[in-house]
Design a protein around this motif. Sequence first.
Motif, short mmCIF file in Angstrom:
data_model
loop_
_atom_site.label_atom_id
_atom_site.label_comp_id
_atom_site.label_asym_id
_atom_site.label_seq_id
_atom_site.Cartn_x
_atom_site.Cartn_y
_atom_site.Cartn_z
N LEU A 260 -15.47 37.99 18.60
CA LEU A 260 -16.89 37.92 18.94
C LEU A 260 -17.62 38.82 17.94
O LEU A 260 -17.65 40.05 18.10
CB LEU A 260 -17.12 38.38 20.38
N PRO A 261 -18.19 38.26 16.88
CA PRO A 261 -18.71 39.08 15.78
C PRO A 261 -19.73 40.12 16.18
O PRO A 261 -19.77 41.20 15.60
CB PRO A 261 -19.32 38.02 14.84
N GLU A 262 -20.56 39.81 17.15
CA GLU A 262 -21.61 40.74 17.56
C GLU A 262 -21.03 42.02 18.17
O GLU A 262 -21.73 43.04 18.22
CB GLU A 262 -22.55 40.05 18.55
N LEU A 263 -19.77 41.97 18.60
CA LEU A 263 -19.11 43.16 19.15
C LEU A 263 -18.11 43.76 18.17
O LEU A 263 -17.98 44.99 18.09
CB LEU A 263 -18.38 42.80 20.45
N GLU B 147 -16.64 44.63 12.34
CA GLU B 147 -15.86 45.41 11.37
C GLU B 147 -14.36 45.14 11.49
O GLU B 147 -13.66 45.08 10.49
CB GLU B 147 -16.15 46.90 11.55
N GLN B 148 -13.87 44.97 12.71
CA GLN B 148 -12.46 44.66 12.90
C GLN B 148 -12.13 43.25 12.40
O GLN B 148 -11.06 43.01 11.85
CB GLN B 148 -12.07 44.78 14.38
N ILE B 149 -13.06 42.32 12.60
CA ILE B 149 -12.85 40.93 12.15
C ILE B 149 -12.71 40.88 10.64
O ILE B 149 -11.86 40.15 10.10
CB ILE B 149 -14.02 40.04 12.63
N ILE B 150 -13.52 41.65 9.93
CA ILE B 150 -13.49 41.64 8.47
C ILE B 150 -12.11 41.99 7.94
O ILE B 150 -11.65 41.43 6.94
CB ILE B 150 -14.56 42.63 7.93
N GLN C 30 -18.29 29.39 15.93
CA GLN C 30 -17.90 30.80 15.94
C GLN C 30 -16.64 31.02 15.12
O GLN C 30 -16.49 32.06 14.47
CB GLN C 30 -17.70 31.28 17.37
N ALA C 31 -15.73 30.04 15.11
CA ALA C 31 -14.53 30.15 14.29
C ALA C 31 -14.90 30.21 12.80
O ALA C 31 -14.31 30.98 12.04
CB ALA C 31 -13.60 28.97 14.56
N LEU D 129 -16.55 36.03 7.78
CA LEU D 129 -16.38 37.48 7.78
C LEU D 129 -15.03 37.89 7.19
O LEU D 129 -14.94 38.84 6.41
CB LEU D 129 -16.50 38.01 9.21
N MET D 130 -13.98 37.17 7.54
CA MET D 130 -12.63 37.50 7.06
C MET D 130 -12.49 37.34 5.56
O MET D 130 -11.65 37.99 4.93
CB MET D 130 -11.60 36.60 7.75
N ASN D 131 -13.32 36.46 4.97
CA ASN D 131 -13.16 36.12 3.57
C ASN D 131 -14.29 36.63 2.67
O ASN D 131 -14.37 36.25 1.50
CB ASN D 131 -13.01 34.61 3.42
N GLY D 132 -15.16 37.47 3.22
CA GLY D 132 -16.19 38.10 2.41
C GLY D 132 -17.36 37.22 2.06
O GLY D 132 -18.11 37.52 1.11
#
Length: 346
Positions: free
Chosen positions: A131-134, A137-140, A322-323, A329-332
């Motif tokens: 859930l990107p809004e939460l 930083e961890q998702i990245i 959302q995926a 996010l994971m790929n910049g």
Amino acid sequence: MSKVKVGVIGASGFVGAELTKLLLHHPNVQLMGVSSVNHIGESLSTIFPAFNGPLDQKFSDNETVISQSDVVFLCLPHGKSEALVKQCIELGKKVIDIGADFRLKDLEAYTEWYDVQVAYPELRESAVYGLPELNREQIIKAQLIANPGCYPTSILLGLYPAIKAGLIDPEKLIIDAKSGVTGAGKTLSEGTHFPIKNEGFNAYKVGSHRHTPEIEETIEKMGGGNINCSFVPHLLPVNRGILSTIYVDIKEGVTAEEIHEIYEAAYQAEPFVTVLKAGNLPDISHVTHSNQCHIGLTVDQRTNRLIIVSVIDNMQKGAAGQAVQNFNLMNGFLETEGLSMVAPSF
């Protein structure tokens, strides 16, 4: 910038097809393959005729999709992703699981609610709740993303600012949520046949829906404490959309104006969450076919209760959209890349 090689496992379902459509139009994606155990060698257009033409894809097997891809999306029922995710991680692939296998950290709760035995508990520990809004930083930094459920996405986004700011008492939490029939998946059941669902509207799995522990576990991580919520889902006679109405008691001295200001501040920089102006409430028709979440807030002065109304498209912000947001996010990439859709005007 070179394109990322991507594959979709389980592309013959509603979410898999929605995801494939998004990836085919993503400027930084090279779609290497799609799989379906029941349709190997067939064209995607044989199941979804909208894919007829130059964007059509042929289904291959899971092994081929994994071997050709750097990022693998899994769109499978619960209990079906774990072994494939293990294989992908060992091969150094990034993985976004849209199913339920890694959403819960609590292994005992997952086993109880989903009736599935876990073979690789260490994977659950490494998974990031997507859930990107939460958890941006961890998702990245993540290799494995557990894409949230559709109901929890609408509910948690609706609750997050109030819980984070300590404005409410989350122990007295009542959630009334309604979903379009695509949320039930492509396999028909007695309750999703057109003659039964059309002109009908019903509650289901009252007090026993499998998204309940996901909601409760994430609220606890938000700082809401260990709670038991009352969650009642309903099935709407529409194709898409989730509308969640959340009832929660306000702490003494908190005003409607203060609540609205806190929500606006929490989401002012978020590209996919909009807090509506005071007095306005959202409609699922305003977010269908988009990755948007709209939130409306009302304070019932008589009961001193905050009523939150949160709407999303269950196929987009609740799943495939959302995926892709997590993929970006994971790929910049820009978080909004490939997700600029606006709901139809009529």
